[in-house]
Write an enzyme that holds these catalytic residues in place. Structure first.
Site, PDB file in Angstrom:
ATOM      1  N   GLU A 208      -3.521  -0.009  -6.928  1.00 48.40           N
ATOM      2  CA  GLU A 208      -3.179  -0.022  -7.976  1.00 48.40           C
ATOM      3  C   GLU A 208      -4.089   0.242  -8.637  1.00 48.40           C
ATOM      4  O   GLU A 208      -4.632   0.636  -9.821  1.00 48.40           O
ATOM      5  CB  GLU A 208      -2.389  -0.950  -8.819  1.00 48.40           C
ATOM      6  CG  GLU A 208      -0.433  -0.736  -8.639  1.00 48.40           C
ATOM      7  CD  GLU A 208      -0.377  -0.837  -7.125  1.00 48.40           C
ATOM      8  OE1 GLU A 208      -0.384  -1.767  -6.512  1.00 48.40           O
ATOM      9  OE2 GLU A 208       0.234   0.178  -6.947  1.00 48.40           O
ATOM     10  N   ASN A 285      -0.049   1.060  -0.405  1.00 48.24           N
ATOM     11  CA  ASN A 285      -0.287   2.892  -0.911  1.00 48.24           C
ATOM     12  C   ASN A 285      -1.683   3.167  -0.432  1.00 48.24           C
ATOM     13  O   ASN A 285      -2.657   2.624  -1.243  1.00 48.24           O
ATOM     14  CB  ASN A 285       0.349   2.533  -2.284  1.00 48.24           C
ATOM     15  CG  ASN A 285      -0.340   2.127  -2.708  1.00 48.24           C
ATOM     16  OD1 ASN A 285      -0.062   0.949  -3.369  1.00 48.24           O
ATOM     17  ND2 ASN A 285      -1.144   2.945  -3.922  1.00 48.24           N
ATOM     18  N   ASP A 327       5.244   4.733  -3.842  1.00 47.90           N
ATOM     19  CA  ASP A 327       4.574   3.452  -3.656  1.00 47.90           C
ATOM     20  C   ASP A 327       5.111   2.920  -3.122  1.00 47.90           C
ATOM     21  O   ASP A 327       5.203   1.212  -2.438  1.00 47.90           O
ATOM     22  CB  ASP A 327       4.421   2.744  -5.279  1.00 47.90           C
ATOM     23  CG  ASP A 327       3.390   1.562  -4.947  1.00 47.90           C
ATOM     24  OD1 ASP A 327       2.673   1.696  -4.217  1.00 47.90           O
ATOM     25  OD2 ASP A 327       4.253   0.038  -5.679  1.00 47.90           O
TER      26      ASP A 327
END
Ligand SMILES: [Ca+2]
Ligand SMILES: [Ca+2]
Length: 590
Positions: A208, A285, A327
């Protein structure tokens, strides 16, 4: 960055300051290096030696199957606690660890990068190690740890500031402590290390934050780096300090410089197949989440990679979600198993992916065998093409591109980004030949936003709200037949399932619930046979072993993980669940 996300990071950074107040306690016990201990050969045999639990997943294939049957479907209803041990501490949060058991000691990791040794007969604490975490750590999804590895005189675990730490297993004193990545760039680590021969092999977290996923192999005795394999196309691998080939081909599936911050965190660790000498690591991701900012397949994100354990060279890859826009981290465990399909004996591996599909591949070549949906709904794809192995995308299921500085068109998507299955490991029974998959049925509203990379800042370019999609459940423990792709039975649970699964030769399946129960089910029928209320949510992975002629079962209790932090409407429904931090151990009454 969404407001929700920045709030989360600030909260976790503040919470992490606590760890500095709890330094490792001085120890009076003898600090001499322990002679002996489990060897690499012992670790390879772990699945067949029920007197100990030496590895994450109970053996290199990590099938989480035990040959023990003293506790079985006919008597498990009588099972009672033997003892419980508290992790203590002011801060609790998610306890996602799997215990290890060796030579009368239970080794288990706790939240905030702690490692504990408990007497396996009494539950008495022998020692505790608390990592001194810096203030600026950036774990995306709670301050969890999933377990340790054991080898010789050492017990080894990863810490939230992206270090790998080897402790003397008798004393808890540090033998070596190596930085694996820069926490200030968003790297962290939560997975249990994997030991293969003289190497300890680990992944990284931080997808992230625009980090670059990588797998590292270090010398188990010294912690020195042997090889490193970045998983994003264009980055160079190393072996013994020398360049060892580029990952993929630079620019083939990424535009411009996006590969430099491409994500693909290898945050769940790996499995190992001695027959092929391959380690299997899933990749997270691509970064950022907003797929319109990075045209292309974005290799090797959202994939399973088969990596040569000796050299760190990628032997095959299988991308479950090319050009991911939801994601859908592809980190889920790839579990080797053997099966005879249509009269043909096959060496296979299976993975229940976050995207909602259960994949069976040839574990030597990565060749596609089958894929079947294991959740209620997939809005982003209508099946997997058997010829190409690629999803049949539903284009209307992809969130729209931002228009100027505003939000793009939101879409409803299922599974939610927390996945048809998240980190919690499934189990495979050699008796029933079924996989037991802890899954969740939920969706989300998701939209894209503009974003630019900034070191150490969230790099999503997306916002979301998670929602239930069924009246009666979110969690579902599903028994999948890997030969047919059919769901043989399912157990539905109101709260999302977030703990690992164990299965045994006693025709049993164990898993925990956020509502606080450890439960046992009949492996053939799914009938619930036993449950015990542990006082907090169970999001750890259970284990079993034999000691002094009796079979024991152990699990961690302590509610937390990604759901309370990211779960939107779903998190509100379960906000009354108490926190905790307790090791529970069970057996049959004498
Ligand atoms: Ca064993
Ligand atoms: Ca992710």
């Amino acid at each position: 960055m969404t407001r929700r996300f920045s709030h989360l990071i600030a909260g976790l950074a503040a919470a992490s300051g606590l760890a500095a107040l709890a330094p490792a306690a001085p120890l009076s016990a003898a600090d001499a290096p322990a002679a002996g201990g489990p060897t690499s050969a012992d670790l390879l045999k772990d699945a067949d030696t029920p007197g100990d639990v030496l590895s994450y997943g109970l053996g290199p294939w990590q099938q989480r199957f035990s040959p023990l049957d003293q506790i079985n479907a006919t008597n498990v209803a009588k099972m009672v606690p033997a003892f419980a041990s508290s992790l203590g501490g002011e801060k609790q949060r998610g306890q996602e660890a799997q215990p290890l058991v060796y030579d009368g000691v239970i080794y288990v990791t706790g939240s905030y990068s702690r490692l504990f040794a408990f007497d396996a007969r009494t539950g008495e604490k022998k020692w505790q190690y608390d990592a001194r975490l810096p203030d600026g750590i950036m774990p995306c999804c709670d301050v969890v740890n999933r377990g340790a590895a054991i080898h010789g005189d050492k017990v080894i675990f990863a810490t939230l500031d992206a270090h790998l730490v080897a402790l003397n297993r008798k004393t808890g004193k540090v033998i070596w402590n190596k930085k694996t990545a820069d926490y200030q760039a968003g790297y962290s680590a939560t997975a249990a290390p994997l030991i293969v021969g003289d190497k300890v092999i680990t992944g990284n977290s931080g997808g992230e934050f625009g980090i670059v996923g990588a797998v590292q192999a270090r010398n188990v005795d010294t912690g020195e780096l042997i090889w490193e394999r970045p998983v994003i196309e264009g980055h160079m691998g190393t072996l013994n300090g020398q360049p060892n080939g580029m990952t993929g081909k630079r620019g083939a599936s990424w535009q411009g410089d996006l590969w430099k911050t491409g994500g693909g965190a290898t945050w769940l660790g790996g499995t190992y197949d001695p027959g092929t000498n391959l380690v299997y690591f899933g990749t997270g991701n691509p970064s950022p989440w907003n797929s319109h900012l990075r045209p292309g397949d974005n290799l090797y994100t959202s994939s399973t990679l088969a990596i040569d354990a000796d050299t760190g060279v990628i032997r095959w890859h299988y991308q479950t979600t090319p050009h991911d826009g939801w994601d859908f981290d592809g980190v889920n465990e790839f579990i080797p198993f053997d099966a005879t399909i249509k009269g043909k004996a096959m060496k296979l591996g299976a993975k229940a992916d976050r995207n909602g599909y259960f994949y069976v591949l040839d574990r030597g070549t990565g060749k596609f065998v089958s894929a079947s949906r294991f959740v209620m709904q997939t809005t982003w794809a209508d099946g997997i093409n058997a010829k190409t192995g690629r999803p049949n995308y539903i284009e209307a299921g992809r969130p729209g591109a931002p228009e100027g500085a505003g939000k793009g068109k939101p879409v409803f998507s299922s599974p939610s980004f927390l996945g048809g299955k998240n980190w919690m490991p499934m189990a495979y029974s050699k008796d029933t030949e079924l996989f037991y998959v802890p899954s969740n049925d939920w969706g989300m509203d998701i939209w894209n936003e503009p974003i630019a990379y900034k070191k150490g800042a969230a790099y999503l370019g997306a916002g979301f709200t998670i929602k239930p999609i069924a009246e009666d459940h979110i969690g579902a423990l599903r028994a999948m037949d890997p030969k047919t792709g059919k769901i043989v039975w399912e157990y539905k649970n109101p709260a999302p399932l977030w703990g690992g699964v164990l299965t045994t030769h006693g025709n049993l399946v164990f898993t925990g619930t956020p509502e606080g129960y450890l439960k046992a089910f009949d492996a053939k029928t799914g009938q619930e046979l036993w449950k015990f209320q542990t006082g907090s949510g169970v999001v750890g992975s259970p284990v079993t072993w034999e000691q002094d002629g009796e079979q024991y079962v152990a699990v961690m209790s302590g509610w937390g993980g990604a759901v309370p932090l990211w779960g939107g409407e779903v998190a509100k429904t379960f906000k009354e669940i108490s926190q905790g931090g307790m090791l529970w151990v069970f057996k049959l009454p004498k």
